[in-house]
Enzyme design. Sequence first.
Site, PDB file in Angstrom:
ATOM      1  CG  ASP A   1      -5.334  -2.611   0.651  1.00 28.69           C
ATOM      2  OD1 ASP A   1      -5.290  -3.336   0.520  1.00 28.69           O
ATOM      3  OD2 ASP A   1      -5.125  -1.335   0.372  1.00 28.69           O
ATOM      4  CB  SER A   2      -4.701  -3.279   4.653  1.00 29.24           C
ATOM      5  OG  SER A   2      -4.206  -2.438   3.646  1.00 29.24           O
TER       6      SER A   2
ATOM      7  CB  CYS B   1      -4.614  -7.080   0.261  1.00 31.86           C
ATOM      8  SG  CYS B   1      -3.258  -6.487   1.390  1.00 31.86           S
TER       9      CYS B   1
ATOM     10  CD  GLU C   1      -3.025   3.403   3.407  1.00 27.28           C
ATOM     11  OE1 GLU C   1      -3.734   4.566   4.463  1.00 27.28           O
ATOM     12  OE2 GLU C   1      -3.618   2.897   2.908  1.00 27.28           O
TER      13      GLU C   1
ATOM     14  CB  CYS D   1       2.683  -4.621  -1.790  1.00 28.66           C
ATOM     15  SG  CYS D   1       1.440  -2.978  -0.866  1.00 28.66           S
TER      16      CYS D   1
ATOM     17  CG  HIS E   1      -0.484   0.404   0.226  1.00 23.52           C
ATOM     18  ND1 HIS E   1      -1.613  -0.309   0.225  1.00 23.52           N
ATOM     19  CD2 HIS E   1      -0.807   1.793   1.005  1.00 23.52           C
ATOM     20  CE1 HIS E   1      -2.263  -0.351   1.108  1.00 23.52           C
ATOM     21  NE2 HIS E   1      -2.304   0.713   1.679  1.00 23.52           N
TER      22      HIS E   1
HETATM   23  N1  DGL Z   1      -1.988  -3.418   0.450  1.00 24.20           N
HETATM   24  C1  DGL Z   1      -2.031  -4.437   0.906  1.00 24.20           C
HETATM   25  C2  DGL Z   1      -0.750  -5.920  -0.183  1.00 24.20           C
HETATM   26  O1  DGL Z   1      -0.529  -5.678  -1.155  1.00 24.20           O
HETATM   27  C3  DGL Z   1      -1.216  -4.307   2.285  1.00 24.20           C
HETATM   28  C4  DGL Z   1      -0.460  -3.040   2.977  1.00 24.20           C
HETATM   29  C5  DGL Z   1      -0.477  -3.625   4.218  1.00 24.20           C
HETATM   30  O2  DGL Z   1      -1.258  -3.161   4.786  1.00 24.20           O
HETATM   31  O3  DGL Z   1      -0.059  -2.865   4.641  1.00 24.20           O
HETATM   32  O4  DGL Z   1      -0.398  -5.994   0.124  1.00 24.20           O
END
Ligand code: DGL
Length: 273
Positions: free
Chosen positions: A10-11, A73, A152, A184, A186
């Site tokens: 993931d990012s 992600c 984050e 997302c 996150h």
């Molecule tokens: N967690 C990621 C997603 O599902 C990316 C969030 C990001 O880096 O902007 O989109």
Amino acid sequence: MNRKPIGVFDSGLGGLTVLKELHKALPNEDLIYFGDNGRTPYGTKSKETVIKYTHQDINFLLKQDVKMIVIACNTVSACSYDIVTKEYDIPIIEVVGPGARAAVRNTREKHIGVIATPATIGSGVYEKAIKDILPDAVCSNKACPMFVPLVEEGWWDNEITEAVAEKYLGEMKQDGVDTLVLGCTHYPMLTKVLGRVMGDNVTLINSASVVAEEAAEKIKEMNLANDKEHLGKIKYFTSDSAEKFKTLAVNFMNEEIDNAEKIYIEKESVEAK
Ligand code: DGL
């Protein structure tokens, strides 16, 4: 039997919501997680940049000799999955399809909201995936770029995050969505705040467990499962501070993180290997 690990990336930290479910669904599998914390967020970057980062992330995981890749992600799934699935000769699982299918299964009034990063919303993949299954569904989409930095930072449930959520979701709530896709990885960390803002009548969809089930099926189907006696371990890599990663990751995984290594992802090739 195949003893190689499964690679997950993931990012940043968001993919840990998927990793946790994978660890539960596949307790005999070793997992390797890479969080690109040094370059997060991906969701506000161009498609071209996300594809370049995706190549580097996958090339790094391939060096760890993984047998399967899970893109934990949505942004990467939206921007790069169609491309990398053709370029690499390894099974790759993405997260958008499972989320869309879960939303369609849960909606009562066929009015589905999708919240995600600007890149994911801009790609239109969720609306397409939902309407492919349920053509008369109504979709309300909203990009929520502030959510990723809040997650984050560990600001999962405070008054500032709630104010941001009110601002982003007010219109969608008025529109009367009955189901909300957390598009997302996150966002599941914001479940409490999102639940409060949207109210009890809106079902929140976190696709992590559905993704894990699909990965488990694929492992079985492709005969890639590890020894049943083996106790799966997780190895963590990040492109930023390993200490910060460990401190924050504990709260995502609800267990002690005994390892994390910083790597230099910029060194990986930007082309598919
Ligand atoms: N967690 C990621 C997603 O599902 C990316 C969030 C990001 O880096 O902007 O989109």
